[in-house]
Enzyme design. Structure first.
Site, PDB file in Angstrom:
ATOM      1  N   SER B  13       0.884  -1.192  -0.063  1.00  0.00           N
ATOM      2  CA  SER B  13       0.038  -0.094  -0.188  1.00  0.00           C
ATOM      3  C   SER B  13       0.745   1.331   0.143  1.00  0.00           C
ATOM      4  O   SER B  13       1.716   1.428  -0.729  1.00  0.00           O
ATOM      5  CB  SER B  13      -0.921  -0.117   1.145  1.00  0.00           C
ATOM      6  OG  SER B  13      -1.737   0.992   1.342  1.00  0.00           O
ATOM      7  N   HIS B  40      -2.794  -0.970  -3.328  1.00  0.00           N
ATOM      8  CA  HIS B  40      -3.719  -0.201  -3.173  1.00  0.00           C
ATOM      9  C   HIS B  40      -3.503   1.108  -3.911  1.00  0.00           C
ATOM     10  O   HIS B  40      -2.614   1.705  -3.995  1.00  0.00           O
ATOM     11  CB  HIS B  40      -3.813   0.232  -1.661  1.00  0.00           C
ATOM     12  CG  HIS B  40      -4.286  -0.796  -0.675  1.00  0.00           C
ATOM     13  ND1 HIS B  40      -4.021  -0.823   0.518  1.00  0.00           N
ATOM     14  CD2 HIS B  40      -4.735  -1.796  -1.230  1.00  0.00           C
ATOM     15  CE1 HIS B  40      -4.701  -1.760   1.051  1.00  0.00           C
ATOM     16  NE2 HIS B  40      -5.056  -2.671   0.184  1.00  0.00           N
ATOM     17  N   ASP B 133      -4.887  -4.344   5.908  1.00  0.00           N
ATOM     18  CA  ASP B 133      -5.178  -5.466   4.603  1.00  0.00           C
ATOM     19  C   ASP B 133      -4.036  -6.174   4.483  1.00  0.00           C
ATOM     20  O   ASP B 133      -2.970  -5.856   4.609  1.00  0.00           O
ATOM     21  CB  ASP B 133      -5.544  -4.694   3.393  1.00  0.00           C
ATOM     22  CG  ASP B 133      -6.039  -5.540   2.339  1.00  0.00           C
ATOM     23  OD1 ASP B 133      -6.632  -6.564   2.599  1.00  0.00           O
ATOM     24  OD2 ASP B 133      -6.002  -5.123   1.199  1.00  0.00           O
TER      25      ASP B 133
END
Ligand code: SAM
Lengths: 275, 202
Positions: B13, B40, B133
């Site tokens: 991310s 992401h 995540d």
């Protein structure tokens, strides 16, 4: 057998049972997504395993309905992918305007946002009263919601933003009436849309369409079912008609692709050739 | 440790563009495993990242299209606004389902679907990121017998995602970005016969 494989077998048996008893065929859906959704449904249900769920599922329509809601995920929004709608406004609508009357099919319309977006766009293009939109879905619960044309007011800011990015210049607030936490779409948008049940896995074509949109539906299908849908759309479309797919879906590598010209490359708008 | 690995999945991310350039940039064109990545990214980001990485890496890098065949030595990036999943039979799938772990694409979705297909033959990698995540997905990979690698939080631009992954499961390797390409090469089976760059459509 690995646990995963056991579960895959259970899922296959479950889907076969559903097909035989209720006539809904999910066996040709891409396995990874459907497994995710089914596992989610199972976790929320009273059953510990798919085998355990199977017996009740096949006898109890209520259980089946809840499964159906779990399997068909209906996320959508107005003017989803604004660049796509901008292209429809600027490059497709001018063609559509040359016809006295146009027919448009939204296959897999979910709660109707896409169809209402199209109605707004066509009205703004000066085509009010000269089109009919057929919006279909497998899931009757979402169709009912679509027909009501009532949305959550908290969504409207995002939809307004999408509308403007899609090239809309009118006041978006004129298209709905706010009441408490609801936004009620204006009758002028609803009157030329017909919502109807239609299952892409088993049902037939819709004749003489000038435009077919099927966005973010076929990504969940296995190749054979995808081919079936594309044949269905092809036989529904008039020559010179437009086929619109989701942004990550393409006619490349498909038999049918030869008969279509890609109008706008990354936006998946195709035009059926004449003859 | 001859485990006959079949794929690498990576979740990353915040700080990901630099991390991916570093890691992928150090892998040779004949690296024998497919690499599937969730970075992401905002819903309207376009496919610029795949192009940038493809230019700067020896490996072929592309944004995943629906039903792409999973080829060795090829890197697949999840497209903005879609989940990336693995289908049985060696194909990719995309989904527009709701956000999972507040993300779409979500690392958990990729890891869990890949674990279901590849079982013990999977390498899961969690890199820098400022959220949680990937931790559930990495745990699933471990439960199915796969290998878990996490970027050393001290080395990561954002340490939350590596820390969450380490808290969720017993990670096999914790190391800085710089050693990671060498580790993946050590774990991967012999090199492929040729480079896959420039192969296939688009
Ligand atoms: C993700 S929504 C897409 C909505 C809209 N087209 C969009 O792009 O925003 C997918 C829809 O496809 C519907 N669907 C799934 N399987 C179907 C089938 N076999 N026949 C018709 N519709 C189906 C689902 O019920 C769901 O409403």
């Amino acid at each position: 057998m690995r646990l995963d494989e056991v579960e895959d077998v259970e899922i296959r048996l479950l889907l076969e049972g559903v097909q035989q008893i209720y006539g809904y065929d999910f066996r040709d859906y891409a396995a990874a997504s459907i497994k995710r959704r089914l596992s989610h449904w199972l976790a929320e249900s009273e059953f510990a395993t798919f085998s355990q769920a199977q017996a009740r599922l096949l006898r109890d329509r209520g259980v089946f309905e809840s499964l159906l809601r779990g399997i068909t995920v209906n996320v959508t929004e107005m003017f989803r992918d604004p660049a796509f709608f901008r292209a429809v406004r600027e490059q497709v609508a001018p063609f559509l305007k040359t016809y006295p009357f146009v027919k448009i099919w939204h296959a897999g319309c979910a709660t109707g946002e896409e169809a209402y977006s199209m109605a707004i766009l066509l009205n703004e293009a000066g085509m009010a009263g000269r089109y009919r939109i057929y919006a279909t879905d497998i899931n009757e619960t979402v169709l009912q919601k679509a027909g009501e044309g009532v949305m959550a007011i908290k969504e409207m800011q995002r939809f307004t933003h999408n509308y403007q990015k899609a090239g809309g210049t009118a006041s978006f607030a004129d298209y709905y009436t706010a009441r408490y936490d609801r936004a009620i779409l204006s009758a002028a948008l609803k009157k030329d849309i017909v919502f109807a049940p239609h299952n892409l896995a088993v049902d037939g074509e819709f004749g003489e369409m000038n435009m077919v949109l099927c966005r973010n539906v076929m990504i969940y299908f296995k190749p054979a079912l995808k081919e079936r849908c594309l044949r269905l759309f092809d036989s529904s479309l008039l020559p010179g008609g437009f086929l619109c797919l989701g942004l990550k879906e393409t006619l490349e590598r498909r038999k049918m692709g030869e008969r279509y010209a890609e109008l706008l490359s990354p936006l998946r708008i195709y035009r059926k050739r004449y003859g | 440790m001859a485990r006959n690995f079949q794929a690498v999945v990576i979740g990353v991310s915040t700080g990901g563009v630099y991390a991916l350039q570093t890691l992928l940039g150090q892998l040779p064109a004949d690296f024998s495993l497919p690499i599937l990545i969730v970075q992401h990214i905002g819903p309207e980001a376009g496919s610029g990242l795949a192009k940038l990485l493809d230019e700067r890496c020896a490996l072929r890098v592309k944004e995943a299209d629906e039903q792409d065949e999973i080829l060795p030595g090829t890197v697949y990036l999840a497209p903005p606004n879609y989940h990336l999943l693995v289908e049985r039979g060696g194909f990719l799938a995309l989904s527009a389902d709701p956000h999972v772990s507040f993300a779409r694409p979500s690392v958990d979705v990729l890891f869990e679907s890949a674990a279901a297909v590849f079982g013990p033959h999977l390498i899961g990698v969690v890199l820098t990121g400022a959220n949680f995540d990937g931790s559930r997905g990495l745990k699933t990979i471990k439960q199915k017998g796969g290998v878990a690698i996490v970027q050393d939080p001290a080395d990561a631009a954002a340490r939350q995602m590596p820390l969450a992954a380490m808290a969720a499961t017993a990670v096999d390797y914790v190391l800085a970005l710089d050693g990671m390409a060498a580790l993946l090469q050590k774990l991967a089976p012999g090199r492929t016969a040729m480079s896959h760059k420039g192969r296939g459509a688009r």
